[in-house]
Design an enzyme around this catalytic site. Structure first.
Site: not given
Ligand code: PGA
Length: 247
Positions: A13, A95, A97, A171, A209, A230-231
């Site tokens: 999330w 991750h 990020e 993302g 994605s 993610g999203g």
């Molecule tokens: P996303 O993110 O599905 O929004 O691309 C995946 C993730 O960062 O684990």
């Protein structure tokens, strides 16, 4: 379904939502989960773990990060034993990020994964190349380096999950092709097959994605054992549609 590698569909999330919204989302997912053959997991922000825990059933609980320290004087940190105490089964480590915005490197990620394993949690260890690395033909080397640096020496196929997440696909709506995914997943399996005890249990999940529209073709690949979403994990409808594609 190979019971040794039950598919895992984990929702990351990220830094989104209120405690009220998190409760509603997980209640909706929990109601649908008994009809889904894959294992579902949600990884809320730390502050929502308690409210999610109260509303969750059937689904596994996870966190998005963990400290590499044991409990003590480490302001702002959350330990693996605290996450275990809150009922978490999984924790995402490494991750992209966190690698990108918090300067996390493989050594730190391995230390976090070790603490998670010691507390009885399963670390979801993320690996993946950037666009520049892919375009210059370095993908294979980067994955090898990340696996050798971030996977603890005493990990087994049962005690960890690997998430392959090409950084350029996270993302962005730009999903990797099935050929690209299949190639890297096969490489990861071959690498860890040699290294880990109980390799037949190792789950390698794909992230970047993943959406209801592309889930079935990705999840039907031989070496793909689930998804890190993610999203599309922020809405029950899209997360459940992805989960149903894992058979
Ligand atoms: P996303 O993110 O599905 O929004 O691309 C995946 C993730 O960062 O684990």
């Amino acid at each position: 379904m190979d019971l040794k590698r039950r598919p895992l569909i984990a929702g990351n999330w990220k830094m989104n939502g209120t405690s009220g919204g998190a409760t509603v989302l997980v209640a909706g997912l929990s109601a649908a989960a008994p009809d889904i053959s894959a294992e579902l997991a949600v990884c809320p922000p730390f502050v929502h773990i308690e409210s999610v825990r109260k509303a969750i059933s059937v689904i596994s609980l996870g966190a998005q990060d963990v400290s590499f320290h044991d409990d003590g004087a480490f302001t702002g940190e959350i330990s693996a034993s605290m996450l275990a105490d809150m009922g978490c089964r999984y924790v995402i480590v490494g991750h992209s990020e966190r690698r990108q915005h918090h300067a996390e490197q493989d050594q730190i990620i391995a230390a976090k994964a070790s603490k998670a394993m010691q507390a009885g949690l399963i670390p979801i260890i993320c690996v993946g190349e950037t666009l520049a690395q892919r375009q210059t033909g370095q993908t294979e080397m980067i994955i090898e380096l990340q696996l050798s640096g971030a996977v603890p020496r005493d990990a087994t196929g049962k005690s960890i999950v690997i998430a392959y997440e090409p950084v350029w696909a996270i993302g962005t709506g730009q999903v990797a092709t099935t050929a690209q995914i299949a190639e890297v997943h096969a490489q990861i399996r071959e690498n860890l097959q040699k290294r880990l005890a109980e390799p037949d249990y190792l789950r390698i999940i794909y992230g970047g994605s993943v959406k209801p529209e592309n889930a079935s073709e990705i999840l039907s690949l031989a070496d793909v054992d689930g998804a890190l979403v993610g999203g599309a994990s922020l809405k029950a409808e899209s997360f459940l549609a992805i989960a149903k594609a894992a058979v």
